[in-house]
Design an enzyme around this catalytic site. Structure first.
Site, PDB file in Angstrom:
ATOM      1  N   CYS A 176       0.812  -1.193   0.126  1.00 55.74           N
ATOM      2  CA  CYS A 176       0.048  -0.007  -0.080  1.00 55.74           C
ATOM      3  C   CYS A 176       0.847   1.220  -0.063  1.00 55.74           C
ATOM      4  O   CYS A 176       1.812   1.377   0.527  1.00 55.74           O
ATOM      5  CB  CYS A 176      -0.855  -0.040   1.213  1.00 55.74           C
ATOM      6  SG  CYS A 176      -1.948   1.343   1.307  1.00 55.74           S
ATOM      7  N   HIS A 208      -9.284  -3.663  -2.151  1.00 56.38           N
ATOM      8  CA  HIS A 208      -8.223  -2.860  -1.355  1.00 56.38           C
ATOM      9  C   HIS A 208      -8.688  -1.233  -1.385  1.00 56.38           C
ATOM     10  O   HIS A 208      -8.555  -0.838  -0.161  1.00 56.38           O
ATOM     11  CB  HIS A 208      -6.921  -2.950  -2.050  1.00 56.38           C
ATOM     12  CG  HIS A 208      -5.676  -2.057  -1.301  1.00 56.38           C
ATOM     13  ND1 HIS A 208      -4.800  -2.967  -0.632  1.00 56.38           N
ATOM     14  CD2 HIS A 208      -5.438  -1.071  -1.229  1.00 56.38           C
ATOM     15  CE1 HIS A 208      -3.958  -2.197  -0.177  1.00 56.38           C
ATOM     16  NE2 HIS A 208      -4.283  -0.910  -0.550  1.00 56.38           N
ATOM     17  N   GLU A 209      -9.010  -0.735  -2.482  1.00 54.86           N
ATOM     18  CA  GLU A 209      -9.085   0.702  -2.641  1.00 54.86           C
ATOM     19  C   GLU A 209     -10.459   1.106  -1.986  1.00 54.86           C
ATOM     20  O   GLU A 209     -10.637   2.211  -1.277  1.00 54.86           O
ATOM     21  CB  GLU A 209      -9.053   1.115  -3.945  1.00 54.86           C
ATOM     22  CG  GLU A 209      -7.884   0.922  -4.736  1.00 54.86           C
ATOM     23  CD  GLU A 209      -6.462   1.347  -3.988  1.00 54.86           C
ATOM     24  OE1 GLU A 209      -5.432   0.715  -4.096  1.00 54.86           O
ATOM     25  OE2 GLU A 209      -6.657   2.446  -3.043  1.00 54.86           O
TER      26      GLU A 209
HETATM   27  C1  LIG Z   1       4.162  -7.511   0.077  1.00 55.56           C
HETATM   28  N1  LIG Z   1       4.046  -7.864  -1.180  1.00 55.56           N
HETATM   29  C2  LIG Z   1       3.969  -7.258  -1.903  1.00 55.56           C
HETATM   30  O1  LIG Z   1       3.427  -5.941  -2.051  1.00 55.56           O
HETATM   31  C3  LIG Z   1       3.897  -7.972  -3.634  1.00 55.56           C
HETATM   32  C4  LIG Z   1       5.267  -8.242  -3.879  1.00 55.56           C
HETATM   33  C5  LIG Z   1       5.292  -8.886  -4.899  1.00 55.56           C
HETATM   34  C6  LIG Z   1       4.172  -9.062  -6.108  1.00 55.56           C
HETATM   35  C7  LIG Z   1       2.899  -8.338  -5.576  1.00 55.56           C
HETATM   36  C8  LIG Z   1       1.754  -8.325  -6.572  1.00 55.56           C
HETATM   37  C9  LIG Z   1       2.971  -7.687  -4.443  1.00 55.56           C
HETATM   38  N2  LIG Z   1       1.806  -7.220  -4.005  1.00 55.56           N
HETATM   39  C10 LIG Z   1       1.127  -5.952  -4.476  1.00 55.56           C
HETATM   40  N3  LIG Z   1       1.889  -5.345  -5.571  1.00 55.56           N
HETATM   41  C11 LIG Z   1       1.598  -4.512  -6.015  1.00 55.56           C
HETATM   42  N4  LIG Z   1       2.070  -3.873  -7.225  1.00 55.56           N
HETATM   43  C12 LIG Z   1       3.248  -4.570  -7.850  1.00 55.56           C
HETATM   44  C13 LIG Z   1       4.187  -3.685  -8.466  1.00 55.56           C
HETATM   45  N5  LIG Z   1       3.269  -2.754  -9.295  1.00 55.56           N
HETATM   46  C14 LIG Z   1       4.173  -1.824 -10.342  1.00 55.56           C
HETATM   47  C15 LIG Z   1       5.389  -1.359 -10.039  1.00 55.56           C
HETATM   48  C16 LIG Z   1       6.239  -0.947 -10.646  1.00 55.56           C
HETATM   49  C17 LIG Z   1       5.881  -0.587 -12.274  1.00 55.56           C
HETATM   50  C18 LIG Z   1       4.528  -1.091 -12.409  1.00 55.56           C
HETATM   51  C19 LIG Z   1       3.883  -1.858 -11.813  1.00 55.56           C
HETATM   52 CL1  LIG Z   1       2.470  -2.438 -12.160  1.00 55.56          CL
HETATM   53  C20 LIG Z   1       2.399  -1.817  -8.646  1.00 55.56           C
HETATM   54  C21 LIG Z   1       1.447  -2.731  -7.959  1.00 55.56           C
HETATM   55  N6  LIG Z   1       0.237  -3.783  -5.706  1.00 55.56           N
HETATM   56  C22 LIG Z   1      -0.416  -4.192  -4.644  1.00 55.56           C
HETATM   57  N7  LIG Z   1      -1.478  -3.595  -4.416  1.00 55.56           N
HETATM   58  C23 LIG Z   1      -2.470  -4.373  -3.281  1.00 55.56           C
HETATM   59  S1  LIG Z   1      -3.918  -4.003  -3.956  1.00 55.56           S
HETATM   60  C24 LIG Z   1      -3.451  -2.315  -4.535  1.00 55.56           C
HETATM   61  C25 LIG Z   1      -1.926  -2.565  -5.055  1.00 55.56           C
HETATM   62  C26 LIG Z   1      -1.207  -1.411  -5.050  1.00 55.56           C
HETATM   63  O2  LIG Z   1      -1.304  -0.664  -5.898  1.00 55.56           O
HETATM   64  N8  LIG Z   1      -0.529  -1.265  -3.968  1.00 55.56           N
HETATM   65  C27 LIG Z   1       0.567  -0.184  -3.894  1.00 55.56           C
HETATM   66  N9  LIG Z   1       0.087  -5.286  -4.116  1.00 55.56           N
HETATM   67 NI    NI Z   2      -3.679   0.987   0.049  1.00 58.36          NI
END
Ligand SMILES: CNC(=O)c1cccc(C)c1Nc1nc(N2CCN(c3ccccc3Cl)CC2)nc(N2CSC[C@H]2C(=O)NC)n1
Ligand code: NI
Length: 187
Positions: free
Chosen positions: A114, A157-158
């Site tokens: 987050c 989540h949002e």
């Molecule tokens: C603790 N382990 C982890 O965090 C985790 C660890 C590994 C994989 C995942 C999948 C994890 N989990 C997770 N990874 C994401 N991103 C992966 C990277 N990505 C991104 C980053 C950079 C460029 C383009 C992009 Cl696309 C952005 C999004 N986002 C969310 N969430 C939870 S729901 C809302 C959403 C959110 O936007 N969070 C800021 N969770």
């Molecule tokens: Ni969040």
């Protein structure tokens, strides 16, 4: 333009408030906010811009994370397929509401992150595998949309942020990686 400095972090009471409905149609200012939130997500996913602007990557953002306690979220989930430039979902949702959901639950195999949480919180965040959401767009037009897998997780989540809920509130304290039978693990 939104940067990480505009995003409040855990400890700020706004993250624990229930946000207020946005009267429809949105004002010009509210429409602009939605556009800026979507732009932030796109910038955060662009390697060049993210580095230049020191942005953390995100696929979802809720107005309370900008210290604005209004029921407004933006989601921009790119396609998994590197050949495909069309995002799975890219939209601003005013007053989003989960109308119905699957019996089946799901979680991200890697846990959740987050933008308002500057630490790793390990554990499965169990959510509905599929949801039907209603929301209003920037013109005040009502939409209904079925979501599944990653995009369903992101929208839940949002929407949680609009109700003062943080992802780690869902993690089982005794065993963060415990999973009931039939929960879909999304890799
Ligand atoms: C603790 N382990 C982890 O965090 C985790 C660890 C590994 C994989 C995942 C999948 C994890 N989990 C997770 N990874 C994401 N991103 C992966 C990277 N990505 C991104 C980053 C950079 C460029 C383009 C992009 Cl696309 C952005 C999004 N986002 C969310 N969430 C939870 S729901 C809302 C959403 C959110 O936007 N969070 C800021 N969770
Ligand atoms: Ni969040």
């Amino acid at each position: 333009m939104i940067t990480m400095d505009d995003i409040i972090r855990e400890g700020n009471p706004t993250l624990r408030e229930v946000a207020k409905e946005v009267p429809m149609p949105p004002t010009t200012e509210e429409k602009k906010l939605g556009e800026e939130m979507l732009e932030f997500l796109k910038n955060s996913q662009d390697p060049i811009k993210a580095e230049e602007m020191h942005l953390r990557g995100g696929v979802g953002l809720a107005a309370p994370q900008l210290n604005i306690s209004k029921r407004l979220i933006a989601v921009h989930v790119p396609s998994n397929d590197p050949e495909n430039d069309t995002p799975v979902i890219s939209t601003v949702m005013f007053n989003p509401k989960i109308l119905s959901h699957s019996v089946q639950d799901a979680c991200l195999g890697e846990g959740e992150g987050c933008l308002s949480v500057d630490r790793e919180v390990p554990g499965y965040v169990v959510r509905h595998a599929r949801v039907t959401v209603s929301y209003y767009d920037e013109n005040g037009v009502k939409h209904k949309r079925r979501l599944k897998n990653y995009e369903a997780i992101v929208v839940q989540h949002e929407i949680d942020h609009l109700n003062g809920v943080m992802f780690y509130d869902h993690i089982n304290e005794e065993n963060p990686f415990s999973l009931k039978e039939g929960v879909l693990v999304i890799e």
